[in-house]
Write an enzyme that holds these catalytic residues in place. Structure first.
Site, PDB file in Angstrom:
ATOM      1  N   ASP A  91       0.870  -1.177   0.000  1.00 44.58           N
ATOM      2  CA  ASP A  91       0.000   0.000   0.000  1.00 44.58           C
ATOM      3  C   ASP A  91       0.906   1.226   0.000  1.00 44.58           C
ATOM      4  O   ASP A  91       2.126   1.110   0.089  1.00 44.58           O
ATOM      5  CB  ASP A  91      -0.955  -0.032   1.202  1.00 44.58           C
ATOM      6  N   SER A  92       0.318   2.398  -0.103  1.00 43.20           N
ATOM      7  CA  SER A  92       1.136   3.602  -0.290  1.00 43.20           C
ATOM      8  C   SER A  92       1.602   4.211   1.015  1.00 43.20           C
ATOM      9  O   SER A  92       2.410   5.122   1.037  1.00 43.20           O
ATOM     10  CB  SER A  92       0.318   4.643  -1.029  1.00 43.20           C
ATOM     11  N   GLY A  93       1.051   3.740   2.125  1.00 46.76           N
ATOM     12  CA  GLY A  93       1.351   4.376   3.407  1.00 46.76           C
ATOM     13  C   GLY A  93       0.291   5.386   3.787  1.00 46.76           C
ATOM     14  O   GLY A  93       0.213   5.807   4.943  1.00 46.76           O
ATOM     15  N   GLY A  94      -0.520   5.783   2.829  1.00 46.83           N
ATOM     16  CA  GLY A  94      -1.540   6.803   3.087  1.00 46.83           C
ATOM     17  C   GLY A  94      -2.494   6.414   4.200  1.00 46.83           C
ATOM     18  O   GLY A  94      -2.718   7.181   5.136  1.00 46.83           O
ATOM     19  N   PHE A  95      -3.022   5.202   4.131  1.00 43.41           N
ATOM     20  CA  PHE A  95      -4.027   4.787   5.112  1.00 43.41           C
ATOM     21  C   PHE A  95      -3.460   4.818   6.528  1.00 43.41           C
ATOM     22  O   PHE A  95      -4.098   5.315   7.461  1.00 43.41           O
ATOM     23  CB  PHE A  95      -4.558   3.391   4.774  1.00 43.41           C
ATOM     24  N   ASP A 145      -2.738   8.300  -1.614  1.00 45.62           N
ATOM     25  CA  ASP A 145      -4.058   8.939  -1.599  1.00 45.62           C
ATOM     26  C   ASP A 145      -4.361   9.490  -0.219  1.00 45.62           C
ATOM     27  O   ASP A 145      -3.670   9.187   0.749  1.00 45.62           O
ATOM     28  CB  ASP A 145      -5.138   7.924  -1.997  1.00 45.62           C
ATOM     29  N   GLN A 221     -11.374   7.388  -4.424  1.00 44.25           N
ATOM     30  CA  GLN A 221     -11.865   7.851  -3.120  1.00 44.25           C
ATOM     31  C   GLN A 221     -13.227   8.519  -3.331  1.00 44.25           C
ATOM     32  O   GLN A 221     -13.920   8.172  -4.272  1.00 44.25           O
ATOM     33  CB  GLN A 221     -10.832   8.802  -2.480  1.00 44.25           C
ATOM     34  N   GLY A 248     -10.727   3.921   1.074  1.00 44.50           N
ATOM     35  CA  GLY A 248     -11.532   4.768   1.943  1.00 44.50           C
ATOM     36  C   GLY A 248     -12.782   4.114   2.490  1.00 44.50           C
ATOM     37  O   GLY A 248     -13.699   4.806   2.945  1.00 44.50           O
ATOM     38  N   ASP A 298      -7.917  -7.481   0.453  1.00 44.26           N
ATOM     39  CA  ASP A 298      -7.033  -7.756   1.584  1.00 44.26           C
ATOM     40  C   ASP A 298      -7.775  -7.335   2.834  1.00 44.26           C
ATOM     41  O   ASP A 298      -8.672  -6.489   2.774  1.00 44.26           O
ATOM     42  CB  ASP A 298      -5.742  -6.930   1.488  1.00 44.26           C
TER      43      ASP A 298
END
Ligand code: ZN
Length: 400
Positions: A91-95, A145, A221, A248, A298
């Site tokens: 994942d991008s780390g955003g969450f 995101d 999103q 999201g 996931d």
């Protein structure tokens, strides 16, 4: 090659297909176990292979903080570092930046946040999140995101969705210019060094094939607003990615709303590209989403619940800590053929949990993961047995 996706059969909205990454072919729909810090907690990689895990997920936020991207890059990326030959998605780390950090500061440039480990200050931008994910070297990486919080008002959901769209374009640009820096080489084998013989199944590290590259997926999103989700899908598709995720969700909203947003968003995603629903699902729900046309999912639920003694079975959810299982000689799930259910009694699993034995987490996690992976296997098998299907083919060219 970055990615090939073939939809083999469809039935209603559901589809079965295959996703070919530089490391392996994945049968879809697929459930991806979460290995946050380059480890699916409690389960060794050879056991994951035995369970049939085709692709696992790593969290950029955690790996960036510890052990650091540079360490993993020097080890040949996540595949080499954790000795995993199949596919990986990061994942991008955003969450995590949004969910684990109360003190984050967000602006157009990116997000300043505090490490949950030592309180140190860090900054993620679309560009630095791409740089980190190229260094980690997963097969599939995700755009950076902003995960809109729930509840949020209309103006907030719109502003957040629009920033995610602008960030997606920046991610794509940076990735296109830097994807050749992926640190792949063959996964090292230490076994042959002991025996003195080269194992032909485990080739030695060699020069990377420049034809192989990662794939960057875009993320839709738009909060809980169907019109904003549609607009987000259109804007993300316009930028152009080889796969699309719905992000999201599972942020505290009611389950019926999750389903409604998933169903309405799927309508706007291309049929010939993989669709990934992020971070969602009980066993029943992942089957339901696969039937709605989701290809990849996931969720931390099977692994996290297992560590709390909550086990998913064909007869419903079981809390193994309960005294009623203390002398129960039966298997955890009589309809499960996993190595835990074949060998151990509920009484023993209850004892391990009550005694706080490490093995409790290991065995519980193996069963729960097996249950999830088996649920997806059954969905895929239904397609093979069903004559009333339509074949559709889609191919995604590298760099699409
Ligand atoms: Zn089992």
């Amino acid at each position: 090659m970055s990615l090939e996706f073939h939809v083999r059969q469809t039935r209603g909205e559901a589809r079965a297909g295959s996703l070919v990454t530089p490391h392996a072919k994945i049968e879809t729909p697929v459930f991806m176990p979460v290995g946050t810090a380059a480890s699916v907690k409690g389960v060794p990689q050879d056991t994951l292979e035995e369970l049939g895990a085709q692709i696992i997920l790593g969290n950029t936020y955690h790996l960036y903080l510890r052990p650091g991207v540079e360490t993993i890059r020097k080890m040949g990326g996540l595949h080499g570092f954790m000795s995993w030959r199949r596919s990986i998605l990061t994942d991008s780390g955003g969450f995590q930046v949004f969910s684990l950090n109360q003190l984050r500061k967000v602006n157009e440039a990116g997000v300043t946040f505090r490490s949950h480990l030592d309180g140190s200050t860090h900054f993620f931008s679309p560009e630095s999140a791409m740089e980190a994910q190229v260094g980690l070297g997963a097969d599939i990486i995700m755009a950076f995101d902003e995960c809109t919080e729930y509840p949020a008002d209309q103006a907030r959901m719109r502003a957040s969705m629009e920033m995610t769209a602008r960030w997606a374009a920046r991610c794509k640009k940076y990735f296109a210019e830097h994807k050749h820096q992926v640190p792949w080489r063959a996964v090292p084998s230490f076994e042959f060094q002991v025996s003195g013989d080269a194992d032909p199944r485990n080739p030695q590290p060699e020069a990377r094939n420049p034809e192989l590259s990662q794939s960057l997926f875009g993320i839709v999103q738009g909060g809980m607003d169907r019109a904003l989700r549609k607009e987000s899908a259109e804007r993300t598709i316009e930028i152009g990615f080889p796969g699309y995720a719905i992000g999201g969700l599972s942020v505290g909203e009611p389950r019926e709303l999750t389903r409604e947003i998933v169903e309405s968003t799927l309508e706007h995603l291309p049929k010939d590209k993989p669709r990934y629903l992020m971070g969602v699902g009980t066993p029943e729900e992942i089957v339901e989403y696969a039937n709605l046309g989701v290809d990849m999912m996931d969720c931390v639920l099977p692994t996290r619940a297992a560590r709390h003694g909550l086990l998913f079975t064909s007869e419903g959810k079981i809390s193994i800590k309960q005294a009623r299982y203390a002398q129960d000689a039966g298997p955890l799930d009589p309809n499960c053929t996993c190595r835990v259910c074949r060998r151990y009694s509920r009484a023993y699993l209850r004892h391990l949990y009550a005694s706080n034995e490490v093995l409790a987490q290991v065995l519980n996690t193996i069963h729960n993961l097996s249950f999830y992976l088996e649920a997806m296997r059954r969905v895929r098998a239904q397609f093979s047995n069903c004559a009333d299907t339509t074949a559709v083919q889609g191919r995604i060219e590298a760099g699409a």
